[in-house]
Scaffold this active site. Structure first.
Site, PDB file in Angstrom:
ATOM      1  N   ILE A  94    -101.809  15.009  75.786  1.00  0.00           N
ATOM      2  CA  ILE A  94    -102.056  13.659  75.240  1.00  0.00           C
ATOM      3  C   ILE A  94    -102.745  12.788  76.295  1.00  0.00           C
ATOM      4  O   ILE A  94    -103.686  12.048  75.991  1.00  0.00           O
ATOM      5  CB  ILE A  94    -100.737  13.007  74.775  1.00  0.00           C
ATOM      6  CG1 ILE A  94    -100.042  13.875  73.724  1.00  0.00           C
ATOM      7  CG2 ILE A  94    -101.007  11.608  74.207  1.00  0.00           C
ATOM      8  CD1 ILE A  94     -98.635  13.426  73.350  1.00  0.00           C
ATOM      9  N   ALA A 147     -94.785  13.830  82.231  1.00  0.00           N
ATOM     10  CA  ALA A 147     -93.440  14.298  81.867  1.00  0.00           C
ATOM     11  C   ALA A 147     -93.430  15.810  81.795  1.00  0.00           C
ATOM     12  O   ALA A 147     -94.475  16.453  81.680  1.00  0.00           O
ATOM     13  CB  ALA A 147     -93.038  13.731  80.500  1.00  0.00           C
ATOM     14  N   THR A 164     -90.961   9.478  72.882  1.00  0.00           N
ATOM     15  CA  THR A 164     -90.958  10.374  71.735  1.00  0.00           C
ATOM     16  C   THR A 164     -89.945   9.943  70.679  1.00  0.00           C
ATOM     17  O   THR A 164     -88.950   9.278  71.010  1.00  0.00           O
ATOM     18  CB  THR A 164     -90.611  11.801  72.219  1.00  0.00           C
ATOM     19  OG1 THR A 164     -90.296  12.620  71.101  1.00  0.00           O
ATOM     20  CG2 THR A 164     -89.388  11.813  73.150  1.00  0.00           C
ATOM     21  N   SER A 201     -83.529  13.319  78.513  1.00  0.00           N
ATOM     22  CA  SER A 201     -84.230  12.761  79.679  1.00  0.00           C
ATOM     23  C   SER A 201     -85.199  11.657  79.245  1.00  0.00           C
ATOM     24  O   SER A 201     -85.352  10.647  79.938  1.00  0.00           O
ATOM     25  CB  SER A 201     -84.958  13.859  80.465  1.00  0.00           C
ATOM     26  OG  SER A 201     -86.037  14.377  79.726  1.00  0.00           O
ATOM     27  N   LYS A 202     -85.832  11.830  78.092  1.00  0.00           N
ATOM     28  CA  LYS A 202     -86.740  10.777  77.608  1.00  0.00           C
ATOM     29  C   LYS A 202     -85.935   9.545  77.189  1.00  0.00           C
ATOM     30  O   LYS A 202     -86.342   8.407  77.438  1.00  0.00           O
ATOM     31  CB  LYS A 202     -87.596  11.280  76.430  1.00  0.00           C
ATOM     32  CG  LYS A 202     -88.628  12.343  76.784  1.00  0.00           C
ATOM     33  CD  LYS A 202     -89.710  11.866  77.753  1.00  0.00           C
ATOM     34  CE  LYS A 202     -90.675  10.887  77.148  1.00  0.00           C
ATOM     35  NZ  LYS A 202     -91.817  10.604  78.094  1.00  0.00           N
ATOM     36  N   ASN A 216     -94.457  14.219  66.546  1.00  0.00           N
ATOM     37  CA  ASN A 216     -95.118  15.406  67.127  1.00  0.00           C
ATOM     38  C   ASN A 216     -96.636  15.273  67.082  1.00  0.00           C
ATOM     39  O   ASN A 216     -97.208  15.015  66.019  1.00  0.00           O
ATOM     40  CB  ASN A 216     -94.734  16.657  66.337  1.00  0.00           C
ATOM     41  CG  ASN A 216     -93.336  17.132  66.655  1.00  0.00           C
ATOM     42  OD1 ASN A 216     -92.363  16.404  66.459  1.00  0.00           O
ATOM     43  ND2 ASN A 216     -93.224  18.350  67.145  1.00  0.00           N
ATOM     44  N   LEU A 264     -95.746  24.704  69.002  1.00  0.00           N
ATOM     45  CA  LEU A 264     -95.869  25.526  67.789  1.00  0.00           C
ATOM     46  C   LEU A 264     -97.313  25.742  67.291  1.00  0.00           C
ATOM     47  O   LEU A 264     -97.708  26.880  67.033  1.00  0.00           O
ATOM     48  CB  LEU A 264     -95.013  24.931  66.663  1.00  0.00           C
ATOM     49  CG  LEU A 264     -95.068  25.718  65.353  1.00  0.00           C
ATOM     50  CD1 LEU A 264     -94.502  27.130  65.514  1.00  0.00           C
ATOM     51  CD2 LEU A 264     -94.326  24.983  64.238  1.00  0.00           C
ATOM     52  N   ILE A 271     -90.959  32.210  64.172  1.00  0.00           N
ATOM     53  CA  ILE A 271     -90.459  30.968  63.557  1.00  0.00           C
ATOM     54  C   ILE A 271     -88.952  30.924  63.759  1.00  0.00           C
ATOM     55  O   ILE A 271     -88.236  31.869  63.394  1.00  0.00           O
ATOM     56  CB  ILE A 271     -90.806  30.902  62.052  1.00  0.00           C
ATOM     57  CG1 ILE A 271     -92.321  30.884  61.868  1.00  0.00           C
ATOM     58  CG2 ILE A 271     -90.161  29.683  61.407  1.00  0.00           C
ATOM     59  CD1 ILE A 271     -92.777  30.605  60.450  1.00  0.00           C
ATOM     60  N   ARG A 273     -91.065  18.419  60.761  1.00  0.00           N
ATOM     61  CA  ARG A 273     -91.617  17.489  61.758  1.00  0.00           C
ATOM     62  C   ARG A 273     -92.686  16.625  61.094  1.00  0.00           C
ATOM     63  O   ARG A 273     -93.290  17.021  60.094  1.00  0.00           O
ATOM     64  CB  ARG A 273     -92.268  18.271  62.930  1.00  0.00           C
ATOM     65  CG  ARG A 273     -91.289  19.171  63.718  1.00  0.00           C
ATOM     66  CD  ARG A 273     -90.322  18.348  64.517  1.00  0.00           C
ATOM     67  NE  ARG A 273     -89.407  19.127  65.351  1.00  0.00           N
ATOM     68  CZ  ARG A 273     -88.145  19.413  65.021  1.00  0.00           C
ATOM     69  NH1 ARG A 273     -87.658  19.047  63.843  1.00  0.00           N
ATOM     70  NH2 ARG A 273     -87.356  20.062  65.864  1.00  0.00           N
ATOM     71  N   GLY A 297     -79.255  23.875  69.457  1.00  0.00           N
ATOM     72  CA  GLY A 297     -79.324  22.407  69.273  1.00  0.00           C
ATOM     73  C   GLY A 297     -80.567  21.957  68.533  1.00  0.00           C
ATOM     74  O   GLY A 297     -81.005  20.815  68.696  1.00  0.00           O
TER      75      GLY A 297
END
Ligand code: NAD
Ligand code: TYD
Length: 352
Positions: A14, A85, A132, A160-161, A186, A197, A213, A221, A290
């Site tokens: 980005i 990051a 995010t 962390s974000k 995303n 992905l 997958i 998303r 998770g």
């Protein structure tokens, strides 16, 4: 004197689009890109900008405060757009400390240094923190993340974000540091490292490798094309209100299975392969621990207050993305040699 903006992580996916957007659109700004060049940072992403007179690159590590201080002392930026990051959820599961180091400590180093250099005159200064939607946790079948949604991160990456977002707000509330935060869904598009992905899928189809997958592919998303994100960052950087948070999303939700099948169909067309040949590569593998079920953004605030509207939908964005990867096979080959091979083997071994 030219206004100087420090962009962190500008050699990444980005960041490179944000750097290009600002260098080209604002020749009156001096754009300083600081990036330590991890596996995800790649100066080839910015090759076309090397000779632009308002663009500077510094190899530097934001987790080392002295390096950050040196940059502030030399370049005297009045604005920061912070993207640097560690960004991949799967890597955060195997190496969480690297995420604390860069995402938390690196962010606090930048905040502390900005405060030190700006505190005598906070006028015309801005710290824009790029975050995010994953900080909000996981949605069920319905609902959308709003700016007021409580934080509920589940992965070391999102934790962390979330932590870095809290520090940014703390510096605003405690020291009146002028900040804005954007929480985006995303992203996808050119130059994304193929651990994520969409480019992973494109690369695997190209080479006839199975497409992994996680679980049943029912996780969902909300996808935004990367240049739309750069445009949104520009809007918030220039017109956002101090201390505010803006959610950014494309309103283009898809389950992972549906998304991968769309890519398979588009790749079959582009590569002139038999219909459904890429879909045969799909394999359902062990789920991510998770694994957040669904992310979806309510982007009404940035739309109503700043007039943001994405230009790409999922189909046009995927077409553009696939075209870019097929026209830039050298880029893909380079980034998938070396470290990537090791990562891939380790992460997906036992799944093949
Ligand atoms: P990326 O992994 O492609 O790029 C990260 C860049 O940061 C790399 O160039 C890397 O070299 C650099 N970097 C890492 N550690 C550093 C350090 N200690 N010092 C200096 N530079 C360092 O990530 P991305 O996908 O481009 O994400 C950029 C930002 O946007 C991140 O803050 C991420 O949390 C956020 N974000 C990403 C997405 C997404 O879908 N990719 C969505 C929303 C928000
Ligand atoms: P990813 O691109 O890693 O982004 P994030 O985890 O930040 O959303 O993954 C997007 C979705 O795709 C996520 O639900 C996990 C899933 N996924 C797979 O099913 N297989 C894969 O090999 C990868 C990398 C991701």
């Amino acid at each position: 004197m030219m206004k100087t903006i420090l962009i962190t992580g500008g050699a990444g996916f980005i960041g490179s689009h944000v750097v290009r957007h600002f260098v080209k659109k604002y020749p009156q700004y001096r754009i300083v890109n600081v990036d330590v060049l991890t596996y995800a940072g790649n100066l080839e992403n910015l090759k076309d900008l090397e000779h632009e007179s308002n663009y500077y690159f510094i190899k530097g590590d934001i987790s080392k405060i002295q390096e950050v201080e040196n940059i502030f002392s030399y370049y005297k930026p009045t604005g920061v757009i912070h993207l640097a990051a560690e960004s991949h959820v799967d890597r955060s599961i195997t190496n969480p400390l690297a995420f604390v180091q860069t995402n938390v400590i690196g962010t606090v180093n930048l905040l502390q240094t900005a405060l030190k250099y700006w505190q005598d005159d906070l006028q015309n200064k801005l710290f824009h923190h790029v975050s995010t939607d994953e900080v909000y946790g996981s949605l069920g079948e319905t609902g959308l993340f709003k700016e007021t949604t409580c934080y509920d991160p589940h992965s070391p990456y999102s934790a962390s974000k979330a932590s870095s977002d809290h520090f940014v707000r703390a510096y605003s509330d405690t020291y009146a540091l002028p900040v804005v935060i954007t929480n985006c869904s995303n992203n996808y598009g050119p130059n994304q490292f193929p651990e994520k992905l969409i480019p992973l899928c494109i690369n695997n189809i190209l080479h006839g490798i199975e497409i992994p997958i996680y679980g049943k592919g029912e996780n969902s998303r909300d996808w935004l094309y990367v240049t739309d994100h750069a445009e949104a960052i520009d809007l918030v950087f220039h017109q956002g209100k101090f201390g505010e948070t803006y959610n950014i999303g494309g309103n283009q939700e898809s389950t992972n299975l549906n998304l991968v099948e769309m890519i398979c169909d588009l790749m079959d067309q582009e590569l002139d392969r038999d219909k459904n040949s890429s879909k045969k590569l799909i394999r359902f593998v062990k789920d991510r621990p998770g694994h957040d079920f669904r992310y979806a953004i309510d982007a009404n605030k940035i739309k109503n207050e700043l007039g943001f509207k994405p230009t790409y939908n999922l189909k046009s964005g995927l077409e553009a993305t696939i075209k870019w990867y097929l026209q830039n096979k050298n880029w893909l080959d380079k980034v998938t040699s070396g470290e990537y091979k090791e990562y891939y083997k380790k992460h997906y071994q036992g799944e093949k």
